[in-house]
Design a protein around this motif. Structure first.
Motif: not given
Length: 478
Positions: A466-478, A454-464
């Motif tokens: 925040v970091v994933g969202g920023a990276w996807w923005k850089v790649l122009g996926l949205f 459960a703890l790592m669920s919070v960590v992974n969902l937050t990480l992916w």
């Protein structure tokens, strides 16, 4: 005549533990299922049979957390209840015993036994200590890097866990005096298992070929580079986070590499059985890598490998029969996979998924909010599944359709659900094949699996997110 000695009061350590089920956890788990069945109105669109099975499944999960009985015994009680109440027929209740992932797990346990018996596991573990063993954290990072390097070529998280990493972890732990099912001396083993279990989900999400469910849900997406940055962040963060929150007893071992080198010299050349074990594993890895091209499944490869070990005398069949962890995992995991599959067949899971989706779509929150909430809902529903592939087959298309209906960009919708299909594999001990392997090794308690999952669920969902969202923005996926 001397008087007989006075009766000594029994020390707390000498008191025999109660036999049978623990009353309070038993009543709590059963009571939860009964309350759901008889006190909660059955939603429209769900049959009485489906609702009864859901109540038994909820009671089963509660029992796995509260542990009124050992896992296998509780699973047996649950499936017997489902059959006795005519909620499931006998064939339906035990249909998952033909599931190839379950038998891959069982055979993986026997491979691990071969590693331990021949001494190859000790040799590999000693070599690992020589390379990474100045600190326990270094060992965890070494395993994490090895997982990431092997993942692209070996498309089975279960095979990697049972065939490669769990035997190495077990040998590392035993050499340090950390034994399974020994609460007083298991901290190193528990730390390495927890770190590897939680970190491996990032390796699976990083590469298209790293896990079977990826090929099912990612056929339309070629942009797997979208996972590189958040997955690498997860791989780097997980061992350190586990080291802080779930610390091993031994942290720094500056002399370990030198001692390991001396031990390797003392071991001498490899024995006949070690060479056969190594050759068998090498051949198995090659077949796992090339299995799709040759039409050979991962479980068939593992079975052929076990045949070689049995035929050469490296393992004896009676040793396999006397390996309770393998057979116990076969039973409880098959029961949970079967129940989960029947819930899906009866429409329970898709009903709740559609209800969640319809509410979010009706709320008209805008696609970014719906995107986040649907991913979280898709992730959380995995508590009702005992297979990542089954989860993808049941819900991926429905959730993708709901995202597209609210205006989520198609590529990012498809990719995000694919990433979630890997990340939720470590939230329970039954949520994936590799989780069953790591839990079955005996280093982790159910409480540790569920709480840190459960703890790592919070960590992974937050990480992916925040970091994933920023990276996807850089790649122009949205």
């Amino acid at each position: 005549m001397a008087k007989p000695p006075a009766r000594l009061a029994a020390s707390p350590a000498s008191v025999t533990p109660p036999l049978g089920a623990k009353p309070v956890p038993f009543l709590a788990a059963v009571g939860l299922g009964l309350a759901l069945r008889f006190l909660v109105p059955i939603p429209a669109g769900i049959t009485v049979q489906a609702w009864t099975l859901l109540s038994i499944f909820v009671s089963t999960i509660a029992g796995l957390v509260l542990e009124p009985l050992p896992v296998g015994a509780w699973a047996f009680l649950s499936v017997s209840t489902a059959i006795a109440t005519k909620t499931l027929t006998f064939p339906a209740a035990f249909c998952a015993f033909t599931n190839d992932v379950i038998w891959l797990i069982v055979v993986s346990f026997f491979f691990a036994r071969g590693f331990e018996k021949t001494g190859l596991g000790q040799r590999v573990a000693t070599l690992f200590v020589k390379l990474f063993g100045k600190s326990t954290l270094g060992l965890a990072y070494g395993l994490s890097v090895a997982e990431a390097l092997i993942a692209p070529a070996m498309p089975s998280t279960t095979a990697r866990a049972g065939g490669i990493f769990m035997p190495i972890i077990n040998s590392l732990s035993l050499s340090a005096g950390s034994k399974p099912n020994d609460p007083s001396r298991k901290k190193l083993g528990a730390f390495l298992v927890q770190s590897q279990l939680q970190g491996s989900v990032n390796s699976s999400a990083m590469f298209l070929t790293a896990a079977a469910q990826n090929l099912l849900c990612m056929k339309l997406a070629a942009e797997m580079g979208a996972s590189i940055v958040p997955a690498l962040c997860g791989l780097l963060l997980t061992p350190l986070l586990m080291y802080k929150l779930f610390p091993p007893e031994i942290k720094d071992t500056p002399e370990a590499p030198k001692l390991a080198d001396e031990r390797l010299v003392a071991m001498g050349p490899m024995s006949r059985d070690e060479r056969i074990m190594l050759g068998t594993m090498a051949a198995a890895v090659c077949l796992w890598v090339a299995g799709d091209m040759l039409g050979i499944s991962a479980v068939t490869t593992a079975m052929l490998g076990l045949c070689v070990l049995l035929g050469s005398g490296v393992l004896q069949w009676r040793e396999c029969l006397a390996y309770p962890a393998a057979w116990d995992t076969l039973f409880w995991f098959a029961v949970l996979v079967g129940m989960s599959g029947q819930l899906n067949n009866l429409g329970v899971i898709t009903h709740f998924a559609s209800q969640v989706g319809n509410q979010l779509v009706a709320a008209n929150l805008g696609w970014p909010a719906v995107f986040g909430l649907l991913n979280v809902a898709y992730y959380a529903l995995h508590y009702m599944f005992a297979s990542q592939t089954a989860h993808v087959g049941a819900l991926y298309s429905a959730f993708l359709a709901m995202m597209l209906a609210t205006g989520v960009p198609p590529v990012i919708a498809a990719l995000s659900l694919g990433f979630m299909s890997n990340l939720f594999g470590s939230i329970t001990h039954f949520g994936s094949g590799q989780a069953a392997v790591y839990y079955g090794a005996g280093y982790l308690t159910l409480k540790e699996v569920f709480s840190y999952g459960a703890l790592m669920s919070v960590v992974n969902l937050t990480l992916w997110g925040v970091v994933g969202g920023a990276w996807w923005k850089v790649l122009g996926l949205f």
